[in-house]
Every structure is written in structure tokens, then in C-alpha cells.
Scaffold this active site. Structure first.
Site, PDB file in Angstrom:
ATOM      1  N   SER A  63      46.513  10.790  98.684  1.00  3.65           N
ATOM      2  CA  SER A  63      46.529  10.121  97.374  1.00  3.65           C
ATOM      3  C   SER A  63      45.847   8.761  97.355  1.00  3.65           C
ATOM      4  CB  SER A  63      47.963   9.955  96.883  1.00  3.65           C
ATOM      5  OG  SER A  63      48.427  11.196  96.424  1.00  3.65           O
ATOM      6  N   LYS A  66      42.880   8.659  95.230  1.00  4.40           N
ATOM      7  CA  LYS A  66      42.988   8.525  93.766  1.00  4.40           C
ATOM      8  C   LYS A  66      42.452   7.172  93.298  1.00  4.40           C
ATOM      9  CE  LYS A  66      47.122  11.494  93.615  1.00  4.40           C
ATOM     10  NZ  LYS A  66      48.605  11.504  93.580  1.00  4.40           N
ATOM     11  N   TYR A 191      39.783  18.214  93.529  1.00  2.13           N
ATOM     12  CA  TYR A 191      40.822  17.202  93.783  1.00  2.13           C
ATOM     13  C   TYR A 191      41.353  17.316  95.219  1.00  2.13           C
ATOM     14  CZ  TYR A 191      45.711  15.548  93.695  1.00  2.13           C
ATOM     15  OH  TYR A 191      46.907  14.966  94.017  1.00  2.13           O
ATOM     16  N   TYR A 243      54.541   5.625  93.368  1.00  5.93           N
ATOM     17  CA  TYR A 243      55.320   6.544  92.517  1.00  5.93           C
ATOM     18  C   TYR A 243      56.649   5.924  92.114  1.00  5.93           C
ATOM     19  CZ  TYR A 243      51.890   9.112  95.125  1.00  5.93           C
ATOM     20  OH  TYR A 243      50.729   9.473  95.722  1.00  5.93           O
ATOM     21  N   VAL A 261      50.327  11.097 101.145  1.00 12.49           N
ATOM     22  CA  VAL A 261      51.267  11.898 101.944  1.00 12.49           C
ATOM     23  C   VAL A 261      50.768  12.185 103.358  1.00 12.49           C
ATOM     24  CG1 VAL A 261      52.604  13.010 100.102  1.00 12.49           C
ATOM     25  CG2 VAL A 261      50.499  14.084 100.917  1.00 12.49           C
TER      26      VAL A 261
HETATM   27  N1  GLN Z   1      47.036  16.194  97.770  1.00  8.92           N
HETATM   28  C1  GLN Z   1      48.389  15.781  97.583  1.00  8.92           C
HETATM   29  C2  GLN Z   1      49.022  16.544  96.428  1.00  8.92           C
HETATM   30  O1  GLN Z   1      48.368  16.816  95.478  1.00  8.92           O
HETATM   31  C3  GLN Z   1      48.405  14.300  97.349  1.00  8.92           C
HETATM   32  C4  GLN Z   1      49.802  13.780  97.101  1.00  8.92           C
HETATM   33  C5  GLN Z   1      50.069  12.445  97.726  1.00  8.92           C
HETATM   34  O2  GLN Z   1      49.392  11.980  98.649  1.00  8.92           O
HETATM   35  N2  GLN Z   1      51.129  11.839  97.272  1.00  8.92           N
HETATM   36  O3  GLN Z   1      50.168  16.890  96.458  1.00  8.92           O
END
Ligand code: GLN
Length: 307
Positions: A63, A66, A191, A243, A261
């Protein structure tokens, strides 16, 4: 300040924490990563770096990517992007479907999954397809990291696509509300590839300098965002970067930051440095357990926080 000494202390003090938390296992390829690892790098304005632990080891940035895609998207779409994605903390898990239904397919912010998927959709519309959009994200990431060879891990991307029900559901739900322009599977596949970019803490810390210095990389002098745009990205990292644990993170660490993650976290000390930390075991919010503690220790020991 003796940054090396501080990083060494942090590594030593957190040894007992490395076995706590759980490696992300909803992406099978990530479940295979050895959880007891740790690395941390800081990069100063002149490019000088201080590191500790496995800072040459590549990990899946997930993430954190992003932030990169969003940086490209605000530069292209400016305010019109906010018709499709909000700027409020979600207070919900990163992959929650509930809020998206209540709020008619407009994700709360670009750092939860739904928001990031909309951003990829917008990039694909602008650049004319999945391949072109991904290439732009890769080129941007290579440029800011100083590593022209940077890649994404196809094994991780494929593994995530094989377990994509929830992210596909988020995308379909947005499509049902008219907040989607391209093919759902194409966007979600792109993505996942973007999330599967691999970097070391050295590279990641170097890459985020543009956000620490008002949108301009202080080493190359290249402007990637203007000052107002960089301010907004940093504000979103502070309020939404972790989050439903974003408030807690701001409370304990006090820096704009984004987690993934894969166990990475990148943080920015405005006008001073950028910091990357990696440790794969996650807390219950999906953020690196030791990474969060390391950043808390860092701001406590150095007094470097935005508050
Ligand atoms: N690729 C992961 C997902 O879509 C990214 C989530 C994350 O890093 N929090 O679940």
C-alpha cells in the site's frame, strides 16, 4: 545528532518485539516471508543515508505504492479527482466494503483499497490503458528511488490476483455506483502489480525525499509536485496513512507516514528527512508492529516530529 547510534539503539531495543504480530497471509506469497526481519534507513536532504538491519533486502511495498499513484493522479486531475475519492479518514479496515455501500461508491480516501483502485482507474483512463498507466507509475518510482532497474514481483501480483475476491468486490461495487471507467479485472490486476513493487529501505527512504521537501527532490532538483500538492499528500498520509490506526499512529509517532501489508512504513520529517522501516509482522490493523514501534522510538529519541 548521531543518527547511526540512534538507529543501532532502536534495533537493539526492539529485538524482543520481532516475534510479535503476524505476517500477512491473505496474500499467500507474502505469507512465505521470514517475519523476524528488520531494517530501517533515513535519508537526509543531501542524500546522506544511515541504516540498520537488513536494509539491502527487497520487500513488497504494497500500500505504500498508493502514495506514488496518488501523486501522479493529483498532478493530472487536480481538484476533479476529489469527485471520485474523498479526503477523510475511514475509521474502517483498509479493505472494508460496508462504508463504500453507505457512501454510494465514493471511497473515503485514496489510501484505503477502494480509493487506491479508483486512482488506478483514473490513471488508466488518462494514459490510455493498463500497460501505459503501470509504466508511468514504474517510471516515476524508478526516478524518485534512483534505481532505474526497479521492478514489481510477478509472483506476488499473481498470488494476490488468485485471492482477489474482496478487492474485485470493491471495484464492482464502485462500478455499480458509476464511479468506475475501465474494466474491473484490468484495473485490479494493474493495482496488484503496482502493490507488488519491491524496494529496499534504502531505496524507499530515498524515494520519498520529494514529499519531505515540498514536492521537489533535493538531490536532483527535480520538481515532482508543487508545494500545495505535496502538502496535501502529506496531510493525507498523516490522517489516513495507517487506516483505522491513523489517529493512534499520529498520537505515538507524530509524522506523516504510509504503511503496507508487506511490513514497510515510510515516514516524512518535513524539510529534514525521509525514513523507511521494514519488519513483516503486522499488528491487528495491518501495519508493521515493529515498524510502528521503531518510528515511535525514533521520534522520541530525536524529538523530530511535526508536533
Ligand atoms: N495489495 C494489498 C491489498 O489490496 C494492499 C493492502 C495494504 O498494503 N494494506 O489488499
Amino acid at each position: 545528532m548521531d543518527y547511526q547510534k540512534i538507529l543501532n539503539e532502536i534495533e537493539e531495543e526492539l529485538k524482543g518485539e520481532l516475534s510479535k504480530g503476524k505476517v500477512a497471509d491473505y496474500i499467500p506469497a507474502l505469507a512465505e516471508v521470514d517475519g523476524d526481519q528488520f531494517a530501517m534507513t533515513i535519508t537526509l536532504e543531501n542524500g546522506e543515508q544511515f541504516s540498520v538491519g537488513k536494509y539491502k533486502e527487497e520487500f513488497s511495498i504494497q500500500s505504500i505504492s498508493k502514495v506514488l499513484a496518488f501523486s501522479l493522479a493529483i498532478d493530472i486531475y487536480s481538484k476533479s479527482l476529489y469527485k471520485r475519492v474523498g479526503v477523510e479518514p475511514s475509521g474502517n479496515a483498509f479493505n472494508s466494503l460496508v462504508q463504500l455501500e453507505y457512501e454510494h461508491g465514493i471511497p473515503r480516501n485514496p489510501f484505503i483499497n477502494a480509493g487506491a483502485i479508483v486512482v488506478v482507474d483514473a490513471l488508466m483512463s488518462h494514459f490510455g490503458g493498463d500497460y501505459a498507466a503501470l509504466e508511468k507509475v514504474m517510471t516515476f518510482t524508478r526516478e524518485i528511488s534512483g534505481n532505474p532497474e526497479l521492478k514489481f514481483d510477478t509472483v506476488v501480483a499473481t498470488s494476490e490476483m488468485e485471492h482477489a475476491s474482496r478487492n474485485l468486490s470493491l471495484a464492482h461495487l464502485m462500478k455499480s455506483f458509476g464511479n468506475f471507467e475501465n474494466d474491473v479485472t484490468d484495473v485490479v490486476t494493474t493495482y496488484f502489480k503496482q502493490c507488488a513493487i519491491v524496494m529496499t529501505t534504502e531505496e524507499l527512504s530515498r524515494a520519498m525525499l520529494y514529499l519531505a521537501f515540498k514536492g521537489t527532490d533535493p538531490i536532483s532538483g527535480k520538481q515532482f509536485l508543487n508545494e500545495a500538492q505535496a502538502k496535501r499528500v502529506n496531510a493525507l498520509m498523516l490522517t489516513c496513512g495507517h487506516y483505522d490506526a491513523s489517529g493512534e499512529f499520529a498520537f505515538h509517532v507524530g509524522l506523516p507516514a504510509k504503511s503496507g501489508v508487506g511490513g514497510g512504513i515510510v515516514a516524512v520529517v518535513p524539510n529534514v528527512m525521509s525514513i523507511a522501516v521494514w519488519s513483516p509482522r503486522l499488528n491487528k490493523y495491518g501495519n508493521s508492529h515493529v515498524g510502528t514501534l521503531a518510528l515511535e522510538l525514533f521520534t522520541t529519541k530525536t524529538g523530530l516530529s511535526i508536533f
